[in-house]
Design an enzyme around this catalytic site. Structure first.
Site, PDB file in Angstrom:
ATOM      1  N   HIS A   1      -0.209  -2.691  -1.723  1.00  0.00           N
ATOM      2  CA  HIS A   1      -1.635  -2.397  -1.887  1.00  0.00           C
ATOM      3  C   HIS A   1      -1.885  -1.971  -3.323  1.00  0.00           C
ATOM      4  O   HIS A   1      -1.168  -1.148  -3.880  1.00  0.00           O
ATOM      5  CB  HIS A   1      -2.049  -1.285  -0.926  1.00  0.00           C
ATOM      6  N   HIS A   2      -2.880  -2.544  -3.930  1.00  0.00           N
ATOM      7  CA  HIS A   2      -3.212  -2.218  -5.311  1.00  0.00           C
ATOM      8  C   HIS A   2      -4.629  -1.672  -5.350  1.00  0.00           C
ATOM      9  O   HIS A   2      -5.594  -2.433  -5.316  1.00  0.00           O
ATOM     10  CB  HIS A   2      -3.094  -3.471  -6.186  1.00  0.00           C
ATOM     11  N   PRO A   3      -4.781  -0.350  -5.396  1.00  0.00           N
ATOM     12  CA  PRO A   3      -6.132   0.209  -5.423  1.00  0.00           C
ATOM     13  C   PRO A   3      -6.862  -0.162  -6.712  1.00  0.00           C
ATOM     14  O   PRO A   3      -6.275  -0.119  -7.787  1.00  0.00           O
ATOM     15  CB  PRO A   3      -5.913   1.713  -5.328  1.00  0.00           C
ATOM     16  N   VAL A   4      -8.086  -0.547  -6.583  1.00  0.00           N
ATOM     17  CA  VAL A   4      -8.886  -0.938  -7.745  1.00  0.00           C
ATOM     18  C   VAL A   4     -10.260  -0.286  -7.643  1.00  0.00           C
ATOM     19  O   VAL A   4     -10.635   0.242  -6.617  1.00  0.00           O
ATOM     20  CB  VAL A   4      -9.052  -2.470  -7.839  1.00  0.00           C
TER      21      VAL A   4
END
Length: 79
Positions: free
Chosen positions: A64-67
């Site tokens: 998961h890559h929070p943006v």
């Protein structure tokens, strides 16, 4: 720091350990023996839930890559 608090709930830990045990079972199938030399991680010596949870705490990650919505660079003016 973003702390998603993974594994805070006992249900989450139980599901993850169940998944790890299932993955081990799949990898031990006869059809995979020609391709699997040995279990390296977490290693065959770790068998209890507590040992597997400790291994997962030390080594798990997420893809998961929070943006956000903020700009990452100065806006360019069109040519």
């Amino acid at each position: 720091m973003i702390d998603p608090n993974y594994w805070a709930e006992p249900y989450d830990r139980a599901c993850a350990i169940k998944g790890l045990r299932l993955a081990r079972e799949i990898m031990r199938q006869n059809a995979l023996k020609p391709f699997v030399l040995a279990e390296r991680l977490p290693g065959p010596d770790l068998t209890s839930d507590d040992e597997l949870i400790e291994y997962a705490y030390r080594s798990c990650k997420t893809d998961h890559h929070p943006v956000g919505t903020c700009a990452m660079a100065a806006a360019r003016t069109p040519l």
